[in-house]
Design an enzyme around this catalytic site. Structure first.
Site, PDB file in Angstrom:
ATOM      1  N   GLU A 251       0.834  -1.211   0.000  1.00  0.00           N
ATOM      2  CA  GLU A 251       0.000   0.000   0.000  1.00  0.00           C
ATOM      3  C   GLU A 251       0.866   1.256   0.000  1.00  0.00           C
ATOM      4  OE1 GLU A 251      -2.585  -0.739  -1.123  1.00  0.00           O
ATOM      5  OE2 GLU A 251      -4.220  -0.962   0.299  1.00  0.00           O
TER       6      GLU A 251
ATOM      7  N   THR B 145      -5.453   7.322  -5.582  1.00  0.00           N
ATOM      8  CA  THR B 145      -5.597   7.370  -4.119  1.00  0.00           C
ATOM      9  C   THR B 145      -4.744   8.493  -3.538  1.00  0.00           C
ATOM     10  OG1 THR B 145      -6.084   5.022  -4.017  1.00  0.00           O
ATOM     11  CG2 THR B 145      -5.315   6.018  -1.989  1.00  0.00           C
TER      12      THR B 145
HETATM   13  N1  HSE Z   1      -8.704   4.367   3.289  1.00  0.00           N
HETATM   14  C1  HSE Z   1      -8.073   4.581   2.024  1.00  0.00           C
HETATM   15  C2  HSE Z   1      -8.496   5.929   1.483  1.00  0.00           C
HETATM   16  C3  HSE Z   1      -8.487   3.483   1.089  1.00  0.00           C
HETATM   17  O1  HSE Z   1      -9.696   6.211   1.506  1.00  0.00           O
HETATM   18  O2  HSE Z   1      -7.646   6.693   1.039  1.00  0.00           O
HETATM   19  C4  HSE Z   1      -7.909   3.603  -0.280  1.00  0.00           C
HETATM   20  O3  HSE Z   1      -8.439   2.557  -1.072  1.00  0.00           O
END
Ligand code: HSE
Length: 308
Positions: free
Chosen positions: A129, A181
């Protein structure tokens, strides 16, 4: 010891509306397929059979970064050949990078005879990640590995809680637009007003209680996000219309899946889930943006071995 492992790694919905970075659930569909093979040649080699042109240099590949973290902790020379077939489109908001990272370390652990705990695997996969978004969040990885609905109470140190939930039918639409993201995190405000925080705490607690008590009405009332969604939804054309019309049609509620652009809705039954899918399609047909939809359920197993 078996030398080859084939697994499926499910898509996941992170945040579950109000639980930014702390709540997530696994989906039955779509799933990535991965094959990991032990090799006498030390090191890690990665091959993709899909057309996404993802990096194959292990340090730059999300599955690679996760596996390298596992191999480092193993402290003995080991060699792996990894073949990845992605069905979860990168950048969809459906936990594509988490599926790759989680799938790789679960497969390796199975080949190694289960040497590491689930918590260790989450820790390794978080390195993937970090490569994908610059942040080690675990809200996609944890449900991907454990299945079901999961709460990450803390990541330093990791504290994971598996939540019970009533049967849920999930409808997802993935508008074919790109939301990175890292960008979707960058635009978020760094400060939160106390008034908003109190409302969000109430919703998170209500959602967790609603899952545990299998109380659909409480789940429905708690699917509200006053902090992240108002900012991020601007990146997703049609979001407000999709949400309102789906709720009017009987969905329990829903919102942005992870960091988007996918939108998800939770439903009590499949009939409503199908109605919701038709509404989602209608909105995007009118806007003129291509899309892909899924009508699926919560995946209770997480990453699983495929025997063929
Ligand atoms: N919690 C993370 C975000 C998940 O919302 O940025 C990304 O898939």
């Amino acid at each position: 010891m078996s030398k080859r492992m084939k697994i499926s790694a499910p898509a996941t919905v992170a945040n579950l509306v109000c639980g930014f970075d702390i709540l997530g659930l696994a989906l039955e569909d779509p799933c990535d397929i991965m094959e990991l093979e032990c090799s006498d040649e030390p090191g890690l080699r990665i091959r993709h059979t899909d057309n996404y042109a993802l990096p194959v240099v292990p340090e730059l590949n999300v599955a690679g970064a996760a596996l390298l973290a596992l191999m480092e902790e193993l402290q003995e020379p080991v060699g792996f050949d990894l073949t990845i077939t992605k069905c979860i489109k990168p950048g969809s908001g459906l936990g594509s990078s988490a599926a790759s990272s989680a799938g790789a370390v679960v497969a390796a652990n199975k080949l190694l005879g289960g040497r590491f705990s689930g918590m260790d695997l989450v820790r390794f996969a978080m390195n993937g990640e970090k490569v994908a978004s610059g942040v080690k969040h675990a809200d996609n990885i944890t449900p991907c590995i454990y299945g079901g609905v999961t709460l990450i109470r803390a990541i330093h140190p990791l504290d994971i809680v598996q939540l019970e939930a009533p049967p849920l039918h999930v409808t997802v639409i993935h508008p074919q637009i790109e939301v990175r993201t890292s960008d979707a995190r960058q635009i978020l405000r760094k400060e939160v007003q106390l008034k908003q925080a109190i409302r969000q705490w109430g919703n998170i607690a209500g959602l967790v209680a609603g899952f545990m008590k299998k109380d659909y009405d409480l789940i429905s009332r708690s699917l509200e996000d006053v902090i992240i969604e108002p900012v991020r939804s601007i990146l997703i054309p049609g979001f407000a219309e999709v949400k309102q019309r789906c709720i009017d049609a009987g969905a329990l509620g829903g919102g942005i899946s992870g960091s988007g652009p996918s939108i998800f809705m939770l439903n009590r039954d499949e009939e409503t889930a199908r109605k919701v899918e038709a509404i989602m399609k209608d909105v995007y047909e009118k806007i003129g943006i291509d899309y892909k939809t899924y009508v699926t359920k919560v995946n209770m197993e997480g990453v699983k071995e495929i025997r063929d």
